[in-house]
Design a protein around this motif. Structure first.
Motif, short mmCIF file in Angstrom:
data_model
loop_
_atom_site.label_atom_id
_atom_site.label_comp_id
_atom_site.label_asym_id
_atom_site.label_seq_id
_atom_site.Cartn_x
_atom_site.Cartn_y
_atom_site.Cartn_z
N MET A 111 18.22 -16.48 8.64
CA MET A 111 18.80 -17.32 9.69
C MET A 111 17.88 -18.52 9.90
O MET A 111 16.65 -18.39 9.91
CB MET A 111 18.94 -16.56 11.00
N VAL A 112 18.49 -19.69 10.07
CA VAL A 112 17.72 -20.91 10.29
C VAL A 112 17.64 -21.19 11.79
O VAL A 112 18.60 -21.00 12.53
CB VAL A 112 18.36 -22.11 9.56
N THR A 113 16.48 -21.65 12.23
CA THR A 113 16.24 -21.90 13.65
C THR A 113 15.60 -23.27 13.85
O THR A 113 15.19 -23.91 12.89
CB THR A 113 15.27 -20.84 14.21
N VAL A 114 15.53 -23.68 15.12
CA VAL A 114 14.92 -24.98 15.44
C VAL A 114 13.41 -24.79 15.49
O VAL A 114 12.82 -24.63 16.54
CB VAL A 114 15.48 -25.51 16.79
N GLY A 115 12.81 -24.79 14.31
CA GLY A 115 11.39 -24.52 14.22
C GLY A 115 11.11 -23.03 14.35
O GLY A 115 11.98 -22.24 14.75
N ILE A 258 8.92 -14.75 10.03
CA ILE A 258 9.21 -16.11 10.47
C ILE A 258 8.46 -17.14 9.65
O ILE A 258 7.27 -16.96 9.37
CB ILE A 258 8.85 -16.24 11.96
N GLY A 259 9.16 -18.21 9.28
CA GLY A 259 8.55 -19.30 8.52
C GLY A 259 8.88 -20.65 9.12
O GLY A 259 9.74 -20.75 10.00
N SER A 260 8.21 -21.68 8.65
CA SER A 260 8.36 -23.01 9.22
C SER A 260 8.31 -24.11 8.17
O SER A 260 7.35 -24.19 7.41
CB SER A 260 7.23 -23.23 10.23
N ALA A 261 9.33 -24.96 8.18
CA ALA A 261 9.30 -26.12 7.29
C ALA A 261 8.24 -27.10 7.75
O ALA A 261 7.62 -27.80 6.94
CB ALA A 261 10.66 -26.81 7.26
N GLY A 262 8.03 -27.17 9.06
CA GLY A 262 7.03 -28.09 9.61
C GLY A 262 5.65 -27.86 9.03
O GLY A 262 4.94 -28.79 8.68
N THR A 268 6.20 -31.46 10.86
CA THR A 268 6.40 -30.70 12.09
C THR A 268 7.50 -31.30 12.96
O THR A 268 8.10 -30.61 13.78
CB THR A 268 5.10 -30.63 12.93
N GLY A 269 7.76 -32.58 12.79
CA GLY A 269 8.77 -33.25 13.62
C GLY A 269 10.20 -32.95 13.25
O GLY A 269 11.12 -33.39 13.93
N TRP A 270 10.43 -32.21 12.17
CA TRP A 270 11.80 -31.92 11.78
C TRP A 270 12.32 -30.64 12.41
O TRP A 270 13.52 -30.43 12.46
CB TRP A 270 11.89 -31.82 10.27
N LYS A 271 11.41 -29.79 12.88
CA LYS A 271 11.82 -28.60 13.59
C LYS A 271 12.87 -27.79 12.83
O LYS A 271 14.02 -27.62 13.29
CB LYS A 271 12.32 -28.97 14.99
N VAL A 272 12.49 -27.33 11.65
CA VAL A 272 13.32 -26.40 10.90
C VAL A 272 12.49 -25.15 10.63
O VAL A 272 11.39 -25.24 10.07
CB VAL A 272 13.79 -27.00 9.55
#
Lengths: 440, 420
Positions: A111-115, A258-262, A268-272
């Motif tokens: 599942m994708v989340t806002v950060g 949990i993982g983070s594209a930022g 970090t400003g893309w919040k994916v």
């Protein structure tokens, strides 16, 4: 009817005397970042405080973003699938399936989340009920505690304890360890989950396989869930291995990762962010997500998907970003370690992340003594330092619960995901400060 | 080993199903003319897209910004809304930027609503209101819009609240009422008088108002969008919610905002700092720049806020005509980009199909598979008592490009031929 209107003024009075806000906000209103970000914005010349890179995301990612924006498909400006943009969940399922040794269904296991921040929120809301206990290892990324509280849960803290390094060597984040008996004692019938953060913010500790097996055994024994925050998974140094607890025996069924594209792509400003886990846990995360934010921004997801596609193709190869970034950051780590050591602050060499904690207990400074102050020493030190030296850092006590803040109040955290010029400027400030002290 | 005991928390019990999850999947087939989910298939204005391209080129804008809202965006929002509301709005304390209006609704409800509270919801309602209120532990209390003309409705203005019925729903437990104007799904634009009735009750019972105004710019000739927060006594008790997705036809940017007094917004900010912390930076910067462009021409008819409404009005008229030509009586909306229509007169016999589902659900599924046209069943927007009342209505979205409406026209014109 006349009876109710007779009582109305009294009940109205009662309503007006109650606070307008919900009780779930009790005790979660303070936030270290609101204060320290403001201070850094106002005073800092060199900002090693909040954790974000001051260098840009890699070119291939910026290009992916531009391709998505300038392509013919303007539908990328409209809603995508709520639980995650199909190209992104597909590549994440492929990528993490391999790393976790699982056959992942992009529709039900990702599942994708806002950060990663919102990922954490979904986990606590989905799994923590009033009366549930959640074990948090100190020092911890500060949001875990208020999120557990907002979900009605009770945080139970267990500290990493520093062991003195072998003679003459600098302390390493590996020297901070859990006491196995102490950890075991924290598990009770009410323990719903444990939050694991490896590599750990703020210390930079990379939990070893042995340490993770200890935690895993307890989770299995007590039927406890594991919320595994692995946002710094690629930032490990000195050839260390990042071990994913979900891949250990008995853990896949009870772990959400949990993982983070930022953090992964220095954006970090893309919040994916994303969560990976077994369907029977993910379905509850879907429910929280569809009743809170529902969709995440489409274009950012499209670009991150392309970023992962590139990394899948280059996996293990020298020009993979996941190999180049930690290589670059290790050098920056070493630069900062040298600067701090030379200045008389005692750095704890991190095995991972882009944070470094330094012991300032023997760094005599001009920070005024404030007897009977509630504020921990490191917090006063950090505030004084940014105002008087223009160097921003974060006090370690920010990463401890209220009751334990004064146990570890002589450490500060620096972020070294910064251009060399920034780190050199930090070094200049530190060396000048040292000279001023020795000459006075 | 113990049995795996992990089920969901109480707060999400019963909240797992969702009309969108079901119908978006069904309508995903590209051969289907999709007038269901509310998203434009027209391109956003080019300057909006250009601003996003410009924003991503600035290194600093790819990193975290201010949590409660990117400075240039909250500044732009405060200017636009100061002008609209005629009062001073502090960008730092009176505004919170969240992940769409959806996230804004969530922040408001989590901040201000809890167990023991009742929240009034006007039916039909945008479906997320009910589960969000429940997730906060509170009780949704429904009040339906009722058709003035004995069921023969031709305009969204025919659908009204009964003032006595509304007054009866307020009690000492009523923490808030959710108002949505322009209204999804009917397209009703609440008049000043109608809002005054609601405002009077809010003041009398010390009730908060959560005003979902995402379609605020989509108001058609002869109608005016009134902000309930501007009525006397209402500013201090109202959270007004807006949406970039609806304002600029960029639903995929997922940016929205809550505006209100500091005494309320500060609690939404606390929720925000404990849920997602910050929204994407480049999107916020681009939105800020787009707002500046349109703020400067708010006296000019070319301002996108007005030009979009004009464009949509002709699409509305076209959609209404198409439905009328099939022999249906659409409820012509005064605002928004949806149109509802009573399909019972088509007499499609679905008695053989799964009886547990409401007629409109069955109808839409049948229409998707046999006519290749999708819509959304109205009972999805109703509380349990009212579903039966509205199950003969379906909702079409008309913010679609001409070719999509052309394809819908073909299907509708051929409707009777196929069933004959």
């Amino acid at each position: 009817l006349s009876l109710s209107s007779h009582f109305l003024p009294l009940s109205l009075q009662a309503k007006m005397s109650r606070p307008v806000q919900a009780r779930r906000l009790e005790g979660v209103d303070k936030n270290i970042w609101v204060e320290f970000v403001k201070l850094a914005t106002t005073y800092s010349k060199v900002n090693l405080g909040q954790g974000f890179p001051d260098f840009p995301p890699p070119d291939f990612l910026k290009e992916a973003f531009l391709r998505a924006l300038s392509g013919e498909n303007h539908m990328l400006h409209q809603y995508t699938r709520g639980f995650g943009h199909p190209p992104l969940v597909k590549i994440l399922a492929q990528f993490f399936g391999k790393l976790l040794g699982q056959d992942l269904d992009p529709m039900t296991n990702v599942m994708v989340t806002v950060g990663a921040y919102q990922a954490l929120f979904c986990c606590f809301q989905a799994f923590v009920d009033e009366g549930d206990e959640v074990i948090i290892i100190e020092p911890f990324f500060d949001c875990y505690e208020p999120m557990v509280k907002m979900a009605g849960g009770t945080p139970v803290f267990v500290p990493l304890r520093p062991k003195a390094p072998k003679g003459g060597k600098l302390m390493s984040s590996a020297d901070w360890q859990l006491d196995p008996a102490e950890l075991a004692s924290k598990f009770s019938k009410r323990t719903k989950a444990i939050v694991l953060n490896s590599p750990n913010n703020p210390l930079g500790k990379v939990f070893s396989r042995g340490e993770l097996e200890l935690i895993a055994d307890l989770c299995v024994k007590h039927d406890v869930l594991c919320i595994s925050d692995e946002v710094y998974e690629w930032l490990v140094y000195d050839g260390k291995e990042h071990v994913r607890i979900a891949s250990l025996q008995g853990m896949w069924d009870r772990t959400v990762t949990i993982g983070s594209a930022g953090k992964t792509f220095s954006a970090t400003g893309w919040k994916v962010g994303w969560i990976v886990g077994p369907t029977r846990l993910m379905q509850h995360l879907h429910t929280v997500h569809q009743n809170s934010v529902y969709h995440c921004a489409t274009v950012a997801q499209e670009a991150v998907a392309q970023g992962f596609q590139r990394e899948l193709e280059l996996y293990g190869k020298p020009n993979s970003y996941f190999i180049q970034l930690p290589k670059e950051l290790q050098q920056k780590r070493d630069l900062l370690v040298q600067s701090l050591d030379a200045a008389g602050m005692k750095p704890i060499v991190p095995e991972g992340t882009y944070f470094l904690v330094a012991d300032i207990s023997e760094f005599k400074s001009d920070v005024p003594d404030v007897p009977n102050s509630d504020e921990p020493y490191d917090s006063r030190f950090a505030k004084w330092m940014v105002k008087n030296k223009g160097l921003a850092a974060i006090p370690l006590s920010a990463f401890y619960c209220g009751a334990h803040k004064n146990n570890y109040s002589h450490f500060i955290r620096f972020c070294f995901a910064k251009e060399e010029a920034t780190l050199k400027a930090a070094n200049d400030i530190l060396q000048k400060w040292k000279r001023e002290k020795t000459s006075s | 080993t113990m049995a795996f005991r992990h089920k969901n928390t109480r707060r999400i019990e019963g909240l797992d199903s969702n009309v969108w999850v079901e119908f978006t999947k069904l309508a995903a087939d590209p051969s289907i003319v999709n007038l269901g989910q509310g998203l434009p298939d027209v391109s956003p204005p080019s300057y909006v897209k250009e601003e996003l391209v410009k924003a991503t080129a600035v290194d600093r804008l790819n990193q975290y910004t201010r949590g409660f809202g990117h400075p240039s965006l909250v500044k732009a929002l405060s200017q636009v809304y100061e002008r609209v509301c005629g009062r001073k709005i502090d960008p730092l304390t009176d505004i919170l930027v969240s992940v769409g209006a959806y996230g804004s609704l969530f922040s408001a409800i989590q901040a201000l609503i809890e167990e023991g509270d009742e929240v009034l919801i006007i039916e039909p309602f945008y479906d997320c209101y009910e589960p969000m209120v429940k997730m906060a532990g509170a009780k949704p209390v429904f009040i339906p819009l009722r058709c003035k003309n004995d069921g023969n409705s031709t305009s969204s203005a025919d659908w009204v609240l009964d003032p006595a019925e509304l007054a009866n729903k307020f009690n000492s437990k009523t923490k808030a009422i959710i108002v949505n104007t322009p209204h999804n799904p009917t397209g009703k634009v609440f008049t000043r008088e109608e809002l005054q009735v609601i405002a009077d009750l809010c003041i009398k019972h010390d009730t908060l108002c959560i005003s979902d105004e995402v379609y605020e710019w989509m108001v058609y000739k002869g109608n005016k969008h009134i902000k309930i927060a501007t009525l006397p006594g209402m500013w201090e008790r109202t959270i007004t919610i807006g949406s970039a997705g609806k304002t600029y036809s960029v639903t995929g940017w997922k940016l929205g905002w809550s505006i209100g007094p500091q005494s309320l917004i500060k609690h939404l900010q606390v929720v925000h700092q404990n849920t997602l912390y910050a929204c994407p930076t480049p999107l916020q910067e681009a939105l800020a720049q787009a707002f500046w462009i349109d703020y400067k021409r708010m006296d000019d008819p070319d301002c996108y806020f007005y030009s979009l409404a004009r464009e949509l009005e002709s699409k509305r008229d076209r959609m209404a005509r198409l439905l009328q030509e099939v022999g249906l009586n659409p409820v012509v909306p005064d605002g928004g980009y949806f149109i509802i229509v009573d399909i019972s007169t088509l007499n499609v016999d679905l008695s053989g199909v799964d009886e547990k589902q409401h007629y409109d659900y069955k109808f839409v599924k049948w229409m998707i598979s046999s006519k290749k046209l999708s819509a959304i069943p109205l009972s999805a927007f109703c509380g349990p008592e009212t579903k039966k009342q509205f199950e003969k209505y379906i909702r079409f979205c008309f913010i679609k490009k001409d070719s999509t409406l052309d394809a819908a026209e073909v299907i509708l014109k051929n409707w009777n031929k196929q069933t004959a």
